[in-house]
Design a protein around this motif. Structure first.
Motif, PDB file in Angstrom:
ATOM      1  N   TRP A  45       0.823  -1.213   0.000  1.00 50.24           N
ATOM      2  CA  TRP A  45       0.000   0.000   0.000  1.00 50.24           C
ATOM      3  C   TRP A  45       0.854   1.259   0.000  1.00 50.24           C
ATOM      4  O   TRP A  45       0.461   2.268  -0.586  1.00 50.24           O
ATOM      5  CB  TRP A  45      -1.006  -0.013   1.152  1.00 50.24           C
ATOM      6  N   VAL A  46       2.039   1.211   0.627  1.00 51.35           N
ATOM      7  CA  VAL A  46       2.927   2.381   0.610  1.00 51.35           C
ATOM      8  C   VAL A  46       3.539   2.533  -0.777  1.00 51.35           C
ATOM      9  O   VAL A  46       3.644   3.655  -1.296  1.00 51.35           O
ATOM     10  CB  VAL A  46       4.022   2.264   1.689  1.00 51.35           C
ATOM     11  N   LEU A  69       3.098   5.810  -3.107  1.00 51.18           N
ATOM     12  CA  LEU A  69       4.230   6.552  -3.683  1.00 51.18           C
ATOM     13  C   LEU A  69       4.198   6.532  -5.199  1.00 51.18           C
ATOM     14  O   LEU A  69       4.591   7.491  -5.849  1.00 51.18           O
ATOM     15  CB  LEU A  69       5.560   5.988  -3.164  1.00 51.18           C
ATOM     16  N   ALA A  70       3.742   5.440  -5.790  1.00 50.67           N
ATOM     17  CA  ALA A  70       3.649   5.366  -7.245  1.00 50.67           C
ATOM     18  C   ALA A  70       2.571   6.308  -7.770  1.00 50.67           C
ATOM     19  O   ALA A  70       2.702   6.849  -8.862  1.00 50.67           O
ATOM     20  CB  ALA A  70       3.354   3.934  -7.677  1.00 50.67           C
ATOM     21  N   GLY A  71       1.527   6.532  -6.994  1.00 44.81           N
ATOM     22  CA  GLY A  71       0.463   7.449  -7.393  1.00 44.81           C
ATOM     23  C   GLY A  71       0.909   8.895  -7.400  1.00 44.81           C
ATOM     24  O   GLY A  71       0.357   9.733  -8.087  1.00 44.81           O
TER      25      GLY A  71
END
Length: 113
Positions: free
Chosen positions: A104-105, A109-111
């Motif tokens: 989820w992290v 971060l990719a978003g």
């Protein structure tokens, strides 16, 4: 007493290597330290030779000018809002640091990129 509780909390957190165990031990010490809150509150009444009397009370009219009272209340409100905002930002950073290897992290971060 509060100073020694604070120093003890910092020392306890630094002495334990595992962050989760350190948090649990620190939480227990913080719960024990809650006993100090009534002592701080009632110290104004118990040791009135050492402390100035309360300027603002729920049962009596304030013993300060109205302009000073409004300024004090405004500054107290602003201080509370700032403290809450900084604490929430710090908690967010700690959570992201501890969970940095989870999916989820990585997705969060990719978003951003």
């Amino acid at each position: 007493i509060l100073l020694f509780l604070y120093i003890g909390f910092i020392a306890l957190q630094a002495a334990i290597d595992d962050p989760r165990r350190a948090d649990k031990a620190g939480a227990i010490l913080a719960l024990v330290g809650v006993v100090n809150i009534p002592i701080i509150y009632f110290s104004v009444k118990w040791w009135n030779t050492l402390h100035q009397g309360a300027s603002v009370s729920l049962t009596k009219a304030p013993s300060m000018a109205a302009m000073m009272l409004w300024g004090m209340l405004l500054c107290a409100l602003a201080c509370w809002m700032y403290s809450i905002a900084v604490a929430l930002m710090r908690v967010r950073v700690i959570m992201l640091e501890r969970e940095r290897h989870t999916d989820w992290v990585r997705a969060l971060l990719a978003g951003r990129e």
